[in-house]
Design a protein around this motif. Structure first.
Motif, short mmCIF file in Angstrom:
data_model
loop_
_atom_site.label_atom_id
_atom_site.label_comp_id
_atom_site.label_asym_id
_atom_site.label_seq_id
_atom_site.Cartn_x
_atom_site.Cartn_y
_atom_site.Cartn_z
N TYR A 18 -66.92 20.65 29.64
CA TYR A 18 -65.79 20.12 28.56
C TYR A 18 -66.16 19.61 27.17
CZ TYR A 18 -62.94 20.19 32.16
OH TYR A 18 -62.37 20.31 33.59
N CYS A 19 -66.04 19.91 26.30
CA CYS A 19 -65.99 19.37 24.31
C CYS A 19 -65.65 18.13 24.79
CB CYS A 19 -65.67 19.87 23.53
SG CYS A 19 -63.48 20.04 23.21
N PRO A 20 -66.51 17.45 23.73
CA PRO A 20 -66.38 15.71 23.36
C PRO A 20 -64.61 15.68 23.83
CG PRO A 20 -68.52 15.89 22.50
CD PRO A 20 -67.80 17.53 22.81
N ALA A 21 -64.19 16.25 23.41
CA ALA A 21 -62.40 15.63 22.62
C ALA A 21 -62.10 15.68 23.99
CB ALA A 21 -62.37 16.61 21.99
N HIS A 22 -62.21 16.59 25.31
CA HIS A 22 -61.52 16.15 26.41
C HIS A 22 -62.00 15.81 27.08
CE1 HIS A 22 -59.90 20.01 23.38
NE2 HIS A 22 -58.62 18.94 23.92
N ALA A 42 -52.78 5.60 24.44
CA ALA A 42 -52.21 5.88 23.23
C ALA A 42 -52.19 5.60 22.33
CB ALA A 42 -50.41 6.45 23.54
N GLY A 43 -52.73 5.49 21.42
CA GLY A 43 -53.09 4.09 19.67
C GLY A 43 -54.68 3.88 20.23
N ILE A 44 -55.82 4.24 21.32
CA ILE A 44 -56.52 3.65 20.99
C ILE A 44 -57.97 4.49 20.50
CG2 ILE A 44 -58.19 3.28 22.26
CD1 ILE A 44 -55.75 1.09 22.16
N GLU A 45 -58.29 4.09 19.48
CA GLU A 45 -60.02 5.19 19.01
C GLU A 45 -60.77 4.65 19.38
OE1 GLU A 45 -59.27 6.40 15.17
OE2 GLU A 45 -57.76 5.91 15.14
#
Length: 96
Positions: A18-22, A42-45
Motif C-alpha cells: 500500500y502507498c501511504p495515501a491508502h 472525515a475532515g481530519i488531516e
C-alpha cells in the motif's frame, strides 16, 4: 516510524503493498474488527505515520521493532528501493 531514510515509500499489510495515501483505508477499523473505531474521520488531516503511531501506541505495538509483530497484524514500513510493487488500492508504484 521515521528514520534517517526519511518517509516510508509504502507499507506491507496482509500480504499486500500500500502507498501511504491508502494504508489507513486498508486497516480493519469497522465494527468488531481488530482496530474497531480507529478509522480516520472525515475532515481530519493526519499523515499515515501519525495515524499508525497512534494506533500502535493504543494497541501496544512497538513499530520500532518490527520483529515483534507480523505484517498480517499491523503494517510494516517499506523504504524506497527496498521492495517494488504496486499499491493494492490505487495501483501506484510502491517502494521503487
Amino acid at each position: 516510524m521515521r528514520d534517517s531514510h526519511g518517509e516510508p515509500a509504502g507499507y506491507i499489510f496482509n500480504a499486500e503493498l500500500y502507498c501511504p495515501a491508502h494504508i489507513a483505508d486498508a486497516l480493519p477499523t469497522g465494527d468488531g474488527d481488530a482496530y474497531d473505531g480507529w478509522a480516520v474521520a472525515a475532515g481530519i488531516e493526519i499523515t499515515a505515520e501519525e495515524n499508525l503511531d497512534e494506533i500502535a501506541i493504543a494497541f501496544g505495538i512497538d513499530r520500532d521493532d518490527e520483529a515483534t509483530f507480523d505484517s498480517s497484524e499491523f503494517p510494516k514500513v517499506i523504504r524506497h528501493g527496498q521492495l517494488g510493487g504496486e499499491c493494492g488500492a490505487c495501483g501506484a508504484p510502491v517502494g521503487e
